[in-house]
Design an enzyme around this catalytic site. Structure first.
Site, PDB file in Angstrom:
ATOM      1  N   CYS A 100      75.090  -6.341  18.884  1.00 33.81           N
ATOM      2  CA  CYS A 100      75.603  -7.629  18.395  1.00 33.81           C
ATOM      3  C   CYS A 100      76.786  -8.115  19.243  1.00 33.81           C
ATOM      4  CB  CYS A 100      76.093  -7.507  16.944  1.00 33.81           C
ATOM      5  SG  CYS A 100      74.828  -7.056  15.756  1.00 33.81           S
ATOM      6  N   ARG A 117      78.453   4.330  22.259  1.00 31.06           N
ATOM      7  CA  ARG A 117      77.056   4.073  21.890  1.00 31.06           C
ATOM      8  C   ARG A 117      76.110   4.539  22.997  1.00 31.06           C
ATOM      9  NH1 ARG A 117      72.922   4.282  21.046  1.00 31.06           N
ATOM     10  NH2 ARG A 117      71.323   2.951  20.125  1.00 31.06           N
ATOM     11  N   ARG A 123      77.303   2.729  13.806  1.00 35.73           N
ATOM     12  CA  ARG A 123      76.661   1.841  12.840  1.00 35.73           C
ATOM     13  C   ARG A 123      75.276   2.293  12.381  1.00 35.73           C
ATOM     14  NH1 ARG A 123      71.913   0.583  14.265  1.00 35.73           N
ATOM     15  NH2 ARG A 123      71.500  -0.611  16.153  1.00 35.73           N
ATOM     16  N   THR A 140      78.620  -4.709   6.021  1.00 34.95           N
ATOM     17  CA  THR A 140      77.162  -4.705   5.876  1.00 34.95           C
ATOM     18  C   THR A 140      76.775  -5.044   4.446  1.00 34.95           C
ATOM     19  OG1 THR A 140      75.287  -3.168   5.618  1.00 34.95           O
ATOM     20  CG2 THR A 140      77.436  -2.182   5.818  1.00 34.95           C
ATOM     21  N   SER A 166      74.842   5.793   2.353  1.00 39.73           N
ATOM     22  CA  SER A 166      74.880   6.741   3.477  1.00 39.73           C
ATOM     23  C   SER A 166      76.352   6.869   3.854  1.00 39.73           C
ATOM     24  CB  SER A 166      74.077   6.238   4.679  1.00 39.73           C
ATOM     25  OG  SER A 166      74.800   5.217   5.357  1.00 39.73           O
ATOM     26  N   TYR A 212      77.555   6.304   6.642  1.00 42.52           N
ATOM     27  CA  TYR A 212      77.876   5.096   7.412  1.00 42.52           C
ATOM     28  C   TYR A 212      78.201   3.925   6.486  1.00 42.52           C
ATOM     29  CZ  TYR A 212      76.663   0.481   9.108  1.00 42.52           C
ATOM     30  OH  TYR A 212      76.672  -0.865   9.327  1.00 42.52           O
ATOM     31  N   HIS A 213      77.301   3.637   5.544  1.00 37.35           N
ATOM     32  CA  HIS A 213      77.563   2.500   4.651  1.00 37.35           C
ATOM     33  C   HIS A 213      78.862   2.704   3.882  1.00 37.35           C
ATOM     34  CE1 HIS A 213      73.126   1.825   5.236  1.00 37.35           C
ATOM     35  NE2 HIS A 213      73.551   0.592   5.332  1.00 37.35           N
ATOM     36  N   LYS A 246      81.973   1.594   5.634  1.00 40.08           N
ATOM     37  CA  LYS A 246      82.210   0.144   5.562  1.00 40.08           C
ATOM     38  C   LYS A 246      82.898  -0.232   4.251  1.00 40.08           C
ATOM     39  CE  LYS A 246      80.041  -1.291   9.344  1.00 40.08           C
ATOM     40  NZ  LYS A 246      80.652  -2.098  10.402  1.00 40.08           N
ATOM     41  N   VAL A 283      69.791  -7.165  11.402  1.00 45.71           N
ATOM     42  CA  VAL A 283      69.615  -8.127  12.491  1.00 45.71           C
ATOM     43  C   VAL A 283      68.292  -7.848  13.201  1.00 45.71           C
ATOM     44  CG1 VAL A 283      70.650  -9.099  14.577  1.00 45.71           C
ATOM     45  CG2 VAL A 283      72.120  -8.121  12.779  1.00 45.71           C
ATOM     46  N   TYR A 286      58.635   3.046   4.805  1.00 51.52           N
ATOM     47  CA  TYR A 286      59.227   4.192   4.104  1.00 51.52           C
ATOM     48  C   TYR A 286      58.900   4.104   2.610  1.00 51.52           C
ATOM     49  CZ  TYR A 286      62.090   4.970   8.325  1.00 51.52           C
ATOM     50  OH  TYR A 286      62.522   5.205   9.602  1.00 51.52           O
ATOM     51  N   VAL A 329      67.431   8.354   0.471  1.00 55.40           N
ATOM     52  CA  VAL A 329      67.470   8.318  -0.985  1.00 55.40           C
ATOM     53  C   VAL A 329      67.812   6.892  -1.363  1.00 55.40           C
ATOM     54  CG1 VAL A 329      68.612   9.183  -3.054  1.00 55.40           C
ATOM     55  CG2 VAL A 329      68.131  10.748  -1.154  1.00 55.40           C
TER      56      VAL A 329
HETATM   57  N1  LIG Z   1      72.588  -4.161  14.039  1.00 59.71           N
HETATM   58  C1  LIG Z   1      72.481  -4.505  12.752  1.00 59.71           C
HETATM   59  O1  LIG Z   1      71.402  -4.772  12.229  1.00 59.71           O
HETATM   60  C2  LIG Z   1      73.720  -4.588  11.900  1.00 59.71           C
HETATM   61  C3  LIG Z   1      73.573  -4.941  10.555  1.00 59.71           C
HETATM   62  C4  LIG Z   1      74.705  -5.022   9.731  1.00 59.71           C
HETATM   63  C5  LIG Z   1      75.953  -4.761  10.278  1.00 59.71           C
HETATM   64  N2  LIG Z   1      76.094  -4.414  11.581  1.00 59.71           N
HETATM   65  C6  LIG Z   1      77.441  -4.142  12.085  1.00 59.71           C
HETATM   66  O2  LIG Z   1      77.712  -4.885  13.248  1.00 59.71           O
HETATM   67  C7  LIG Z   1      78.500  -4.128  14.154  1.00 59.71           C
HETATM   68  C8  LIG Z   1      77.808  -4.057  15.502  1.00 59.71           C
HETATM   69  O3  LIG Z   1      76.534  -3.449  15.327  1.00 59.71           O
HETATM   70  P1  LIG Z   1      75.602  -3.202  16.581  1.00 59.71           P
HETATM   71  O4  LIG Z   1      74.210  -3.151  16.097  1.00 59.71           O
HETATM   72  O5  LIG Z   1      75.988  -4.145  17.665  1.00 59.71           O
HETATM   73  O6  LIG Z   1      76.041  -1.689  16.971  1.00 59.71           O
HETATM   74  P2  LIG Z   1      76.135  -1.004  18.414  1.00 59.71           P
HETATM   75  O7  LIG Z   1      76.210   0.455  18.190  1.00 59.71           O
HETATM   76  O8  LIG Z   1      75.078  -1.534  19.318  1.00 59.71           O
HETATM   77  O9  LIG Z   1      77.559  -1.528  18.965  1.00 59.71           O
HETATM   78  C9  LIG Z   1      78.771  -0.986  18.527  1.00 59.71           C
HETATM   79  C10 LIG Z   1      79.683  -0.895  19.739  1.00 59.71           C
HETATM   80  O10 LIG Z   1      80.952  -0.377  19.321  1.00 59.71           O
HETATM   81  C11 LIG Z   1      81.371   0.614  20.238  1.00 59.71           C
HETATM   82  N3  LIG Z   1      82.280   1.542  19.511  1.00 59.71           N
HETATM   83  C12 LIG Z   1      81.980   2.363  18.467  1.00 59.71           C
HETATM   84  N4  LIG Z   1      83.065   3.064  18.108  1.00 59.71           N
HETATM   85  C13 LIG Z   1      84.086   2.686  18.914  1.00 59.71           C
HETATM   86  C14 LIG Z   1      85.454   3.063  19.034  1.00 59.71           C
HETATM   87  N5  LIG Z   1      86.000   3.988  18.216  1.00 59.71           N
HETATM   88  N6  LIG Z   1      86.223   2.486  19.982  1.00 59.71           N
HETATM   89  C15 LIG Z   1      85.686   1.541  20.811  1.00 59.71           C
HETATM   90  N7  LIG Z   1      84.394   1.140  20.749  1.00 59.71           N
HETATM   91  C16 LIG Z   1      83.591   1.712  19.808  1.00 59.71           C
HETATM   92  C17 LIG Z   1      80.090   1.249  20.742  1.00 59.71           C
HETATM   93  O11 LIG Z   1      80.268   1.860  22.025  1.00 59.71           O
HETATM   94  C18 LIG Z   1      79.135   0.068  20.787  1.00 59.71           C
HETATM   95  O12 LIG Z   1      79.123  -0.550  22.059  1.00 59.71           O
HETATM   96  C19 LIG Z   1      78.681  -2.755  13.524  1.00 59.71           C
HETATM   97  O13 LIG Z   1      79.945  -2.686  12.919  1.00 59.71           O
HETATM   98  C20 LIG Z   1      77.580  -2.686  12.510  1.00 59.71           C
HETATM   99  O14 LIG Z   1      77.928  -1.862  11.436  1.00 59.71           O
HETATM  100  C21 LIG Z   1      74.987  -4.330  12.406  1.00 59.71           C
END
Ligand SMILES: NC(=O)c1ccc[n+]([C@@H]2O[C@H](COP(=O)([O-])OP(=O)(O)OC[C@H]3O[C@@H](n4cnc5c(N)ncnc54)[C@H](O)[C@@H]3O)[C@@H](O)[C@H]2O)c1
Ligand SMILES: NC(=O)c1ccc[n+]([C@@H]2O[C@H](COP(=O)([O-])OP(=O)(O)OC[C@H]3O[C@@H](n4cnc5c(N)ncnc54)[C@H](O)[C@@H]3O)[C@@H](O)[C@H]2O)c1
Lengths: 406, 406
Positions: B23, B46, B111, B155, B190, B192-193, B196, B222, B266, B338
């Site tokens: 994102c 990541r 995430r 989220t 989870s 993770y959740h 948040k 997304v 699932y 779960v």
């Molecule tokens: N992708 C989805 O469907 C989705 C849905 C809901 C929420 N989100 C939220 O949106 C945000 C972005 O999601 P995404 O899919 O782009 O994830 P992603 O893993 O592709 O990107 C996250 C980025 O953050 C960086 N990062 C993680 N920890 C770090 C740290 N301690 N210091 C510096 N950088 C760090 C990673 O290297 C990565 O580039 C997340 O917070 C995620 O929870 C995503």
């Protein structure tokens, strides 16, 4: 042999994490006295905070080794001792494997709201120490004794001061014609209180996903110092905090009255909270252990016996002090915290009563004995530690004093 | 010059934490395209997860350095780059001091729900990385730019699946004759959740205690990969996860259809969630930045455009795939999670619409182009990574594979 909860009929072995602390030590003694086999797990970091901040308990306290030794001399009862940090999973695993608890009482957290607001490093320390420590306890239970009942100390502060009645953990909400019973909304007001909210959510999830059994004791503010067991010998004496960082409201007022310091009422003094006697803390914890939660159940009890406003407590201490010939005055000092100073407050607390809690309500005689206790030790009071000096809205960005290690 | 929010009239400098991610990268490009001055902060952890777990993006992705270089070549626009871990406050402080952001968009967290359930070490890593990282961001804002608006990615999973309508962050409750508007109860499923949920509580507190301004974007799942800007050049291509750890529902189905793998439903497939197109993610974030929260305000938007059940998505992909001559079948696999597989779900999402969001709804043409995209890259698919293999109720107690460092 299983009872109706599917639990071994009487839990025998209790691990007390944080068993060297203000609540943990008298609880360990009480459980040992009731013939539970007790193991204390503690890193002693609370004693380190005192060194680092230049604080001390009003009461002289013995080392944990001497405390346990003295208890053995008096009663013939033994307690296991595991000194270590529960954030260290290797240490915690060894303690679980060697002791094999039926129940774990978890007091082992950084528990001062002002401490968590000193600076960034201590805010981070508090949340890391408490959240990761509790995660490790959950993983240890899952790994080593899935039947084990977790009794976790939370705080009434998790709820904040909503404008509706506070229920015990859950609230039934009817909304747009549909109804569900959901976790009661949380509005914590320090990084410490927030860490407890985080713990509660994490524990709830593991009960649901893994079938763990847990009781969250949302405890009110504890007052008093003596219990039946700590009173047996001076080496068993409990700690008693009166300073602006670790001291809690009523305990602080008694020491202030004893040394002729004005009672420090923060702001308007309308802040109302639940309170309980330390003798009820030990009683409640034993009740929770003796009546374990079911598999997969996340049970929440509000653990306090009476509500008071700060002004009300100041009035009670003033009256009791005057009876003992002390000159007591209450003084409003600028509130270091960010909190409502006048608000609605009505919190339920029937579940522990239903299990058999016989409350020690705050009485003139208890106040007399607490005041006499404070008078007995008043030469040990460091007057410079009485006023609050940690401001919520400053939350000093810069490291202040020595940083605790993660 | 201040607008009605007491905010500088147009925020100019935006720090995008996590700007190398799925994102974060398209959002950085979009903001740069809209003439915001952008700085990317990312540890690139990541990319490390991919190495450690033997995973890869469906699409070949360039290094962050080449991405920024290419963007500059095409448009003449520059982006600052700070490579580092936001859990390291010294690093984060330097980034804040040198860039002086008007707004911070915080995507920078671990995430993946399955990743957080692999083993204890990754559960702890996830909560530490996310909670401490966000605490550091809050302290950095307080220390270096108190006016700065925090836009934080949360989220929809924070809410779980309550049996009542899901509101945007707060719910008005009438209880025993009294009424209050309180944080909406959270039931995350989870580690993770849960992280948040912890972040949301921490941010709410700092808005109240310190007067920070923040927007929590409770994002749905997304889908999609191309945005106006990433489509300009192959070196700007976004990542696209299809594996069982990082891949999300609809994206996974499209890849499965492209390679002739049965669609992995699932359990019963009645799980219903909010979804949005990646082009709406970048649009929503810009809307939040352009219309900042007020001083002390903690604003929560539900960021999704449509609700679908898993069965409904599988049906749509099957139909679209058949149109392209693919043989698609949906297969129910044992649910590794779960979670409720049949439940009520009705979540509000009007606040971003009110700010001007023009949704890209899921259409046949989008599904066609996503499927064609997956077909284009299908030779890169590692079939062994498609099935889910992280089980919630096992949550392997033992370290699995290489442990990420804290
Ligand atoms: N992708 C989805 O469907 C989705 C849905 C809901 C929420 N989100 C939220 O949106 C945000 C972005 O999601 P995404 O899919 O782009 O994830 P992603 O893993 O592709 O990107 C996250 C980025 O953050 C960086 N990062 C993680 N920890 C770090 C740290 N301690 N210091 C510096 N950088 C760090 C990673 O290297 C990565 O580039 C997340 O917070 C995620 O929870 C995503
Ligand atoms: N005292 C009160 O009024 C009160 C009110 C509500 C809730 N509580 C809760 O009850 C519990 C006990 O409170 P207390 O007043 O006895 O606090 P305390 O600080 O006196 O005792 C806590 C003990 O835990 C230990 N500890 C902390 N972190 C540890 C770690 N990572 N590993 C091992 N040991 C660790 C400390 O060394 C200390 O001995 C706390 O969880 C607190 O939040 C207390």
């Amino acid at each position: 042999s299983q009872n109706s909860n599917g639990y071994i009929s009487k839990p025998k072995k209790v691990m007390v994490i944080g068993g060297d602390g203000y609540c943990g030590w008298p609880t360990s003694l009480h459980l040992s006295n009731k013939n539970y086999e007790v193991a204390i797990v503690d890193s002693l970091v609370r004693r380190l905070f005192d060194h680092q901040l230049g604080l001390d308990s009003l009461t002289p306290i013995s080392s944990i080794q001497n405390r346990i030794h003295q208890w053995h001399s008096l009663t013939g009862k033994t307690m296991q001792l595991y000194i270590g940090n529960i954030c260290d999973f290797e240490f915690l695993s060894e303690a679980f494997k060697s002791f094999e608890p039926d129940a774990v009482v978890h007091f082992g957290e950084q528990r001062s709201a002002p401490y968590s607001m000193i600076d960034r490093s201590r805010a981070v320390f508090t949340q890391h120490n408490n959240v990761i420590g509790t995660l490790n306890v959950l993983f240890a239970i899952k790994e080593f004794c899935e039947e084990c009942h977790l009794v976790k100390l939370g705080t009434m502060g998790e709820y904040g001061t909503p404008n509706i009645d506070i229920e015990e953990g859950y609230i039934t909400i009817t909304h747009n014609g549909r109804t569900d019973t959901l976790p009661y909304p949380k509005q914590a007001s320090s990084f410490y209180h927030l860490s407890k909210v985080h713990d509660s959510h994490n524990i709830a999830f593991t009960c649901k996903a893994w079938g763990l059994r847990a009781t969250d004791l949302n405890q009110g503010v504890v007052y008093g110092v003596r219990t039946e067991e700590t009173a047996l010998h001076e080496e068993l004496c409990n700690r008693f905090d009166y300073d602006g960082v670790f001291g809690t409201a009523l305990n602080r007022f008694c020491v202030q009255a004893a040394v002729g310091h004005p009672l420090t009422v923060y702001g308007k003094g309308g802040q109302t909270r639940g309170y309980l006697d330390i003798r009820d803390t030990v009683q409640c914890v034993e009740l929770a252990i003796a009546n374990p939660a079911k598999h997969g159940e996340f049970r929440i009890f509000n653990q306090f016996t009476e509500q008071f406003s700060i002004n009300k407590l100041a009035g009670l201490v003033t009256k009791a002090g005057e009876k003992l010939g002390l000159k007591v005055e209450a003084l409003s000092v600028p509130n270091p915290r960010v909190e409502a100073e006048e608000h609605y407050y009505n919190a339920k607390h029937t579940k522990l009563i239903d299990l058999g809690l016989k409350p020690h309500l705050l009485s003139d005689s208890l106040l007399d004995s607490l005041l006499n206790f404070a008078i007995q030790f008043r030469d040990r009071v460091d007057h410079s530690q009485i006023m609050p000096n940690i401001l919520w809205d400053v939350a000093s960005r810069k490291p202040s004093g020595i940083e605790p290690r993660l």
